[in-house]
Design a protein around this motif. Structure first.
Motif, PDB file in Angstrom:
ATOM      1  N   PHE A  14      71.418   1.032  85.345  1.00  0.00           N
ATOM      2  CA  PHE A  14      72.014  -0.282  85.574  1.00  0.00           C
ATOM      3  C   PHE A  14      71.146  -1.118  86.520  1.00  0.00           C
ATOM      4  N   GLU A  15      70.676  -0.505  87.616  1.00  0.00           N
ATOM      5  CA  GLU A  15      69.872  -1.234  88.598  1.00  0.00           C
ATOM      6  C   GLU A  15      68.536  -1.668  88.013  1.00  0.00           C
ATOM      7  N   LEU A  16      67.961  -0.816  87.181  1.00  0.00           N
ATOM      8  CA  LEU A  16      66.694  -1.159  86.543  1.00  0.00           C
ATOM      9  C   LEU A  16      66.873  -2.339  85.592  1.00  0.00           C
ATOM     10  N   ALA A  17      67.949  -2.327  84.835  1.00  0.00           N
ATOM     11  CA  ALA A  17      68.242  -3.451  83.940  1.00  0.00           C
ATOM     12  C   ALA A  17      68.445  -4.729  84.747  1.00  0.00           C
ATOM     13  N   GLN A  18      69.096  -4.601  85.899  1.00  0.00           N
ATOM     14  CA  GLN A  18      69.298  -5.762  86.771  1.00  0.00           C
ATOM     15  C   GLN A  18      67.960  -6.320  87.254  1.00  0.00           C
ATOM     16  N   SER A  19      67.057  -5.433  87.639  1.00  0.00           N
ATOM     17  CA  SER A  19      65.766  -5.904  88.141  1.00  0.00           C
ATOM     18  C   SER A  19      64.934  -6.536  87.027  1.00  0.00           C
ATOM     19  N   TYR A  20      64.984  -5.968  85.807  1.00  0.00           N
ATOM     20  CA  TYR A  20      64.275  -6.579  84.682  1.00  0.00           C
ATOM     21  C   TYR A  20      64.850  -7.959  84.368  1.00  0.00           C
ATOM     22  N   LEU A  21      66.166  -8.074  84.423  1.00  0.00           N
ATOM     23  CA  LEU A  21      66.811  -9.366  84.172  1.00  0.00           C
ATOM     24  C   LEU A  21      66.411 -10.386  85.226  1.00  0.00           C
ATOM     25  N   ALA A  22      66.397  -9.974  86.490  1.00  0.00           N
ATOM     26  CA  ALA A  22      66.018 -10.893  87.574  1.00  0.00           C
ATOM     27  C   ALA A  22      64.582 -11.379  87.396  1.00  0.00           C
ATOM     28  N   LEU A  23      63.683 -10.477  87.068  1.00  0.00           N
ATOM     29  CA  LEU A  23      62.285 -10.859  86.858  1.00  0.00           C
ATOM     30  C   LEU A  23      62.145 -11.769  85.647  1.00  0.00           C
ATOM     31  N   PHE A  24      62.864 -11.451  84.577  1.00  0.00           N
ATOM     32  CA  PHE A  24      62.823 -12.266  83.363  1.00  0.00           C
ATOM     33  C   PHE A  24      63.310 -13.691  83.648  1.00  0.00           C
ATOM     34  N   LEU A  25      64.438 -13.805  84.346  1.00  0.00           N
ATOM     35  CA  LEU A  25      64.990 -15.133  84.639  1.00  0.00           C
ATOM     36  C   LEU A  25      64.112 -15.909  85.624  1.00  0.00           C
ATOM     37  N   LYS A  26      63.528 -15.197  86.568  1.00  0.00           N
ATOM     38  CA  LYS A  26      62.633 -15.855  87.525  1.00  0.00           C
ATOM     39  C   LYS A  26      61.403 -16.413  86.813  1.00  0.00           C
ATOM     40  N   SER A  27      60.896 -15.672  85.850  1.00  0.00           N
ATOM     41  CA  SER A  27      59.680 -16.078  85.143  1.00  0.00           C
ATOM     42  C   SER A  27      59.930 -17.129  84.068  1.00  0.00           C
ATOM     43  N   HIS A  28      61.105 -17.101  83.453  1.00  0.00           N
ATOM     44  CA  HIS A  28      61.340 -17.941  82.277  1.00  0.00           C
ATOM     45  C   HIS A  28      62.576 -18.831  82.392  1.00  0.00           C
ATOM     46  N   GLU A  29      62.960 -19.188  83.594  1.00  0.00           N
ATOM     47  CA  GLU A  29      64.205 -19.937  83.778  1.00  0.00           C
ATOM     48  C   GLU A  29      64.227 -21.249  82.998  1.00  0.00           C
ATOM     49  N   GLU A  30      63.127 -21.970  82.952  1.00  0.00           N
ATOM     50  CA  GLU A  30      63.113 -23.261  82.255  1.00  0.00           C
ATOM     51  C   GLU A  30      63.229 -23.083  80.742  1.00  0.00           C
ATOM     52  N   LEU A  31      62.534 -22.083  80.208  1.00  0.00           N
ATOM     53  CA  LEU A  31      62.618 -21.822  78.763  1.00  0.00           C
ATOM     54  C   LEU A  31      64.018 -21.376  78.363  1.00  0.00           C
ATOM     55  N   VAL A  32      64.626 -20.528  79.186  1.00  0.00           N
ATOM     56  CA  VAL A  32      65.978 -20.042  78.879  1.00  0.00           C
ATOM     57  C   VAL A  32      66.962 -21.193  78.916  1.00  0.00           C
ATOM     58  N   ALA A  33      66.844 -22.050  79.929  1.00  0.00           N
ATOM     59  CA  ALA A  33      67.759 -23.186  80.058  1.00  0.00           C
ATOM     60  C   ALA A  33      67.579 -24.188  78.920  1.00  0.00           C
ATOM     61  N   GLY A  34      66.389 -24.262  78.363  1.00  0.00           N
ATOM     62  CA  GLY A  34      66.121 -25.230  77.302  1.00  0.00           C
ATOM     63  C   GLY A  34      66.366 -24.723  75.900  1.00  0.00           C
ATOM     64  N   SER A  35      66.677 -23.462  75.739  1.00  0.00           N
ATOM     65  CA  SER A  35      66.864 -22.891  74.408  1.00  0.00           C
ATOM     66  C   SER A  35      68.315 -22.471  74.211  1.00  0.00           C
ATOM     67  N   GLU A  36      68.914 -22.962  73.152  1.00  0.00           N
ATOM     68  CA  GLU A  36      70.316 -22.647  72.866  1.00  0.00           C
ATOM     69  C   GLU A  36      70.498 -21.169  72.528  1.00  0.00           C
ATOM     70  N   SER A  37      69.570 -20.604  71.754  1.00  0.00           N
ATOM     71  CA  SER A  37      69.699 -19.188  71.374  1.00  0.00           C
ATOM     72  C   SER A  37      69.542 -18.276  72.589  1.00  0.00           C
ATOM     73  N   LEU A  38      68.662 -18.638  73.515  1.00  0.00           N
ATOM     74  CA  LEU A  38      68.494 -17.826  74.724  1.00  0.00           C
ATOM     75  C   LEU A  38      69.694 -17.960  75.654  1.00  0.00           C
ATOM     76  N   MET A  39      70.305 -19.133  75.684  1.00  0.00           N
ATOM     77  CA  MET A  39      71.502 -19.309  76.513  1.00  0.00           C
ATOM     78  C   MET A  39      72.668 -18.488  75.954  1.00  0.00           C
ATOM     79  N   GLU A  40      72.782 -18.426  74.630  1.00  0.00           N
ATOM     80  CA  GLU A  40      73.828 -17.591  74.012  1.00  0.00           C
ATOM     81  C   GLU A  40      73.593 -16.119  74.330  1.00  0.00           C
ATOM     82  N   ALA A  41      72.334 -15.697  74.260  1.00  0.00           N
ATOM     83  CA  ALA A  41      72.005 -14.301  74.593  1.00  0.00           C
ATOM     84  C   ALA A  41      72.278 -14.031  76.072  1.00  0.00           C
ATOM     85  N   LEU A  42      72.049 -15.015  76.922  1.00  0.00           N
ATOM     86  CA  LEU A  42      72.323 -14.846  78.345  1.00  0.00           C
ATOM     87  C   LEU A  42      73.820 -14.692  78.605  1.00  0.00           C
ATOM     88  N   GLU A  43      74.637 -15.412  77.845  1.00  0.00           N
ATOM     89  CA  GLU A  43      76.089 -15.251  77.963  1.00  0.00           C
ATOM     90  C   GLU A  43      76.519 -13.844  77.524  1.00  0.00           C
TER      91      GLU A  43
END
Length: 158
Positions: free
Chosen positions: A97-126
């Protein structure tokens, strides 16, 4: 073609009808090893191999692989979504669980603008949020159970 002399491997599939020019390649993806493994795993919806590969890497390589998922790094939006699907599977499996959390944090830190701008990525984030909450609830129940057992044992001993 490999060798000391300069030579090109031009097969018939790469030539136009008049054989005068090469066809242009429209493949925009330049995937890393992890990207290739992730793409293969997504085809069968079994992300264990991708996760196991990521575990074997050191922290700087993990950072590089996650940053390389974006279109600017040689990946694509669909590859980023596949990575998010891998995270959902990690949360649902209740392992690391903690490893998945750290991967998610790194992913969001690196790609926050792309995730916020993509509808499919926002659905996956939900979906990640739902899987994360469900996984956390299971961990929390086991944690409270353990605290209760320790509390009862302390009352009996003293």
């Amino acid at each position: 073609v490999a060798g000391l002399d300069i030579a090109f491997n031009v097969n018939e599939n790469m030539l136009d009808e008049d054989d005068s020019r090469l066809k242009q390649s429209f493949a925009a993806e330049n995937l890393t090893t992890f990207g290739i493994i992730l793409k293969k795993c997504a085809e069968i919806s079994e992300y264990t191999n991708a996760f196991n590969h990521l575990i074997t890497l050191n922290s700087s390589m993990i950072d590089y692989e996650i940053k390389s998922l974006s279109p600017l790094g040689g990946g694509s939006i669909s590859l980023m979504e596949k990575f998010m699907r891998m995270l959902i599977e990690m949360f649902n499996s209740n392992v690391n669980f903690e490893l998945a959390q750290s991967y998610l944090a790194l992913f969001l830190k690196s790609h926050e603008e792309l995730v916020a701008g993509s509808e499919s990525l926002m659905e996956a984030l939900e979906e990640i949020e739902r899987a994360q909450n469900e996984s956390w609830m299971k961990i929390e129940q086991k944690l409270f159970y353990g605290i209760g057992v320790v509390s009862n044992l302390r009352n009996y001993c003293c």
